[in-house]
Write a protein that holds these residues in place. Sequence first.
Motif, PDB file in Angstrom:
ATOM      1  N   TYR A   1      56.182   0.205   3.543  1.00  0.00           N
ATOM      2  CA  TYR A   1      55.456   0.543   4.769  1.00  0.00           C
ATOM      3  C   TYR A   1      55.357  -0.662   5.700  1.00  0.00           C
ATOM      4  CZ  TYR A   1      51.724   1.899   7.942  1.00  0.00           C
ATOM      5  OH  TYR A   1      50.980   2.157   9.082  1.00  0.00           O
ATOM      6  N   ASP A   2      55.029  -1.826   5.159  1.00  0.00           N
ATOM      7  CA  ASP A   2      54.941  -3.038   5.986  1.00  0.00           C
ATOM      8  C   ASP A   2      56.284  -3.335   6.646  1.00  0.00           C
ATOM      9  OD1 ASP A   2      52.292  -3.350   5.312  1.00  0.00           O
ATOM     10  OD2 ASP A   2      52.666  -4.823   3.735  1.00  0.00           O
ATOM     11  N   TYR A   3      57.353  -3.075   5.930  1.00  0.00           N
ATOM     12  CA  TYR A   3      58.695  -3.270   6.478  1.00  0.00           C
ATOM     13  C   TYR A   3      58.952  -2.285   7.620  1.00  0.00           C
ATOM     14  CZ  TYR A   3      63.818  -3.702   6.488  1.00  0.00           C
ATOM     15  OH  TYR A   3      65.134  -3.903   6.844  1.00  0.00           O
ATOM     16  N   VAL A   4      58.514  -1.037   7.437  1.00  0.00           N
ATOM     17  CA  VAL A   4      58.691  -0.016   8.472  1.00  0.00           C
ATOM     18  C   VAL A   4      57.899  -0.387   9.724  1.00  0.00           C
ATOM     19  CG1 VAL A   4      58.143   2.380   9.081  1.00  0.00           C
ATOM     20  CG2 VAL A   4      59.276   1.870   6.908  1.00  0.00           C
ATOM     21  N   VAL A   5      56.712  -0.956   9.557  1.00  0.00           N
ATOM     22  CA  VAL A   5      55.913  -1.383  10.709  1.00  0.00           C
ATOM     23  C   VAL A   5      56.695  -2.393  11.547  1.00  0.00           C
ATOM     24  CG1 VAL A   5      53.828  -2.612  11.426  1.00  0.00           C
ATOM     25  CG2 VAL A   5      53.700  -0.885   9.624  1.00  0.00           C
ATOM     26  N   LYS A   6      57.385  -3.304  10.898  1.00  0.00           N
ATOM     27  CA  LYS A   6      58.209  -4.277  11.621  1.00  0.00           C
ATOM     28  C   LYS A   6      59.389  -3.591  12.313  1.00  0.00           C
ATOM     29  CE  LYS A   6      57.051  -8.086   8.493  1.00  0.00           C
ATOM     30  NZ  LYS A   6      57.571  -9.060   7.489  1.00  0.00           N
ATOM     31  N   LEU A   7      60.000  -2.635  11.606  1.00  0.00           N
ATOM     32  CA  LEU A   7      61.115  -1.901  12.205  1.00  0.00           C
ATOM     33  C   LEU A   7      60.660  -1.116  13.435  1.00  0.00           C
ATOM     34  CD1 LEU A   7      63.071  -0.433   9.150  1.00  0.00           C
ATOM     35  CD2 LEU A   7      63.697  -2.381  10.591  1.00  0.00           C
ATOM     36  N   PHE A   8      59.448  -0.591  13.376  1.00  0.00           N
ATOM     37  CA  PHE A   8      58.920   0.172  14.502  1.00  0.00           C
ATOM     38  C   PHE A   8      58.905  -0.682  15.764  1.00  0.00           C
ATOM     39  CE2 PHE A   8      55.351   1.845  17.057  1.00  0.00           C
ATOM     40  CZ  PHE A   8      55.772   3.169  17.208  1.00  0.00           C
ATOM     41  N   GLU A   9      58.521  -1.923  15.620  1.00  0.00           N
ATOM     42  CA  GLU A   9      58.515  -2.830  16.767  1.00  0.00           C
ATOM     43  C   GLU A   9      59.947  -3.154  17.205  1.00  0.00           C
ATOM     44  OE1 GLU A   9      55.891  -3.748  18.546  1.00  0.00           O
ATOM     45  OE2 GLU A   9      54.753  -2.394  17.241  1.00  0.00           O
ATOM     46  N   GLU A  10      60.816  -3.375  16.244  1.00  0.00           N
ATOM     47  CA  GLU A  10      62.205  -3.717  16.557  1.00  0.00           C
ATOM     48  C   GLU A  10      62.929  -2.567  17.249  1.00  0.00           C
ATOM     49  OE1 GLU A  10      64.127  -4.936  12.993  1.00  0.00           O
ATOM     50  OE2 GLU A  10      62.772  -6.636  12.636  1.00  0.00           O
ATOM     51  N   GLN A  11      62.606  -1.331  16.887  1.00  0.00           N
ATOM     52  CA  GLN A  11      63.325  -0.181  17.426  1.00  0.00           C
ATOM     53  C   GLN A  11      62.914   0.189  18.851  1.00  0.00           C
ATOM     54  OE1 GLN A  11      63.258   3.212  14.795  1.00  0.00           O
ATOM     55  NE2 GLN A  11      64.530   2.212  13.250  1.00  0.00           N
TER      56      GLN A  11
ATOM     57  N   ILE B   1      65.391   2.322  21.311  1.00  0.00           N
ATOM     58  CA  ILE B   1      65.069   3.607  21.936  1.00  0.00           C
ATOM     59  C   ILE B   1      65.270   3.540  23.444  1.00  0.00           C
ATOM     60  CG2 ILE B   1      63.260   5.317  22.337  1.00  0.00           C
ATOM     61  CD1 ILE B   1      64.343   5.284  19.490  1.00  0.00           C
ATOM     62  N   GLU B   2      64.928   2.417  24.048  1.00  0.00           N
ATOM     63  CA  GLU B   2      65.153   2.255  25.483  1.00  0.00           C
ATOM     64  C   GLU B   2      66.643   2.276  25.808  1.00  0.00           C
ATOM     65  OE1 GLU B   2      62.962   2.410  27.924  1.00  0.00           O
ATOM     66  OE2 GLU B   2      61.544   2.865  26.309  1.00  0.00           O
ATOM     67  N   THR B   3      67.448   1.722  24.898  1.00  0.00           N
ATOM     68  CA  THR B   3      68.894   1.777  25.082  1.00  0.00           C
ATOM     69  C   THR B   3      69.379   3.224  25.044  1.00  0.00           C
ATOM     70  OG1 THR B   3      69.156  -0.394  24.033  1.00  0.00           O
ATOM     71  CG2 THR B   3      71.115   1.008  24.161  1.00  0.00           C
ATOM     72  N   TYR B   4      68.847   3.987  24.084  1.00  0.00           N
ATOM     73  CA  TYR B   4      69.185   5.412  24.015  1.00  0.00           C
ATOM     74  C   TYR B   4      68.786   6.115  25.307  1.00  0.00           C
ATOM     75  CZ  TYR B   4      69.655   5.146  18.855  1.00  0.00           C
ATOM     76  OH  TYR B   4      70.042   4.861  17.568  1.00  0.00           O
ATOM     77  N   ARG B   5      67.565   5.842  25.752  1.00  0.00           N
ATOM     78  CA  ARG B   5      67.047   6.519  26.941  1.00  0.00           C
ATOM     79  C   ARG B   5      67.942   6.265  28.157  1.00  0.00           C
ATOM     80  NH1 ARG B   5      61.719   7.873  27.271  1.00  0.00           N
ATOM     81  NH2 ARG B   5      61.168   6.137  25.869  1.00  0.00           N
ATOM     82  N   SER B   6      68.358   5.017  28.331  1.00  0.00           N
ATOM     83  CA  SER B   6      69.211   4.665  29.465  1.00  0.00           C
ATOM     84  C   SER B   6      70.580   5.327  29.356  1.00  0.00           C
ATOM     85  CB  SER B   6      69.375   3.142  29.532  1.00  0.00           C
ATOM     86  OG  SER B   6      68.131   2.503  29.718  1.00  0.00           O
TER      87      SER B   6
END
Length: 368
Positions: free
Chosen positions: A332-342, A346-351
Amino acid sequence: MAKRRRPNPVLRTAAALLAGCCALAALADEPLSFLLARRDEEFSPYDEGVSGRRALRSRDRSNEERAAMAAKWAAQVQTQGGGDGMYAWARHHLRPLSTTPDPSKEVALFWHIPKSGGSTAKSLYRCLGKSIDIESQPKDIMIAKELQIVQSGEVDLIFSSFPDYAITHLYDNMHKGRVLAMFRHPVERLISKFYYLQIATWERTFRPEWKDMDILEWIDKHNLDNDHMTKKLAGKVQRSTATEDDLRLAMRTIKARFVVGLMSEMEESVRRFNVVLGIDEERRQSKRCMDQYFGSGNAKKKTNSNKHPKVETDGEAWQLLAEQNALDIRLYDYVVKLFEEQKELIETYRSALAEVPEITPPVPAASS
């Protein structure tokens, strides 16, 4: 974008007989199916009762045989980690996060981790007009496989609590998917489960005997659902033991293939999922649905939450659960870091998706 066809319940029922035979035949090669004989949380995520389906029951196998089958399945999954350090089912059947989503051609899978916002997500995406399918059990997955539910384009989004099994059987090299997953702190999830199943009369896993039970007694004598996330990705069952290797493979698989969300950041998580699913939040219906779930005031829709006594993080109950779920907490702690990294991803996807011209159907010529 062409509108997907809705699942045909008649075809689904007709396919059940054939799929049932396939599911039984698969027992020899798919040891996970032995779980269908058990009546506990491992087999029926308590907040997936809306599916109304019943699992097949294997009455002829002894507990020893089932344990051996579980060990065999886990060993198979464990040895599938390739040189890239992720599970083979993810490597072969899921698109890398480095590729831009194509909502018109892809069917996403939402990994429903019990008591982590999955029921709310189902309701929300129905409101948003998505055609969803709930594959709660291996039997259901085998039926959906016979119907080729991914290949047919009948649904937009599949919910399942068995990510390895569902992705292995529903997707293929020509029809790869994407995984969305909402994560919750493992100790909070288990505390919520303990109190929820005391009052959830509508769930098959309703536990009225827990109502007057002290949580410390439950932790000591009744809770088997530890390191749930790490075990699920490894294809292991509740009574199995998760390992450091399982955690390593889980981390690498999630990093390379999963779009992650956090229940503590649910609105932001859903908005990220919406980008992947191609949902235009500027449309009137989208705005109405998002406001129902994340707006303010009386218009906000109630979620599948259950108020219960607070368990302090420095208390004995919390500390015991933390010890029993050490691998899941690290995940879970690792996923929290990934959430920030992603966020940037996601902005790249959006563009990229914003640059894709919308296809407008031709207007028929006026008759003379």
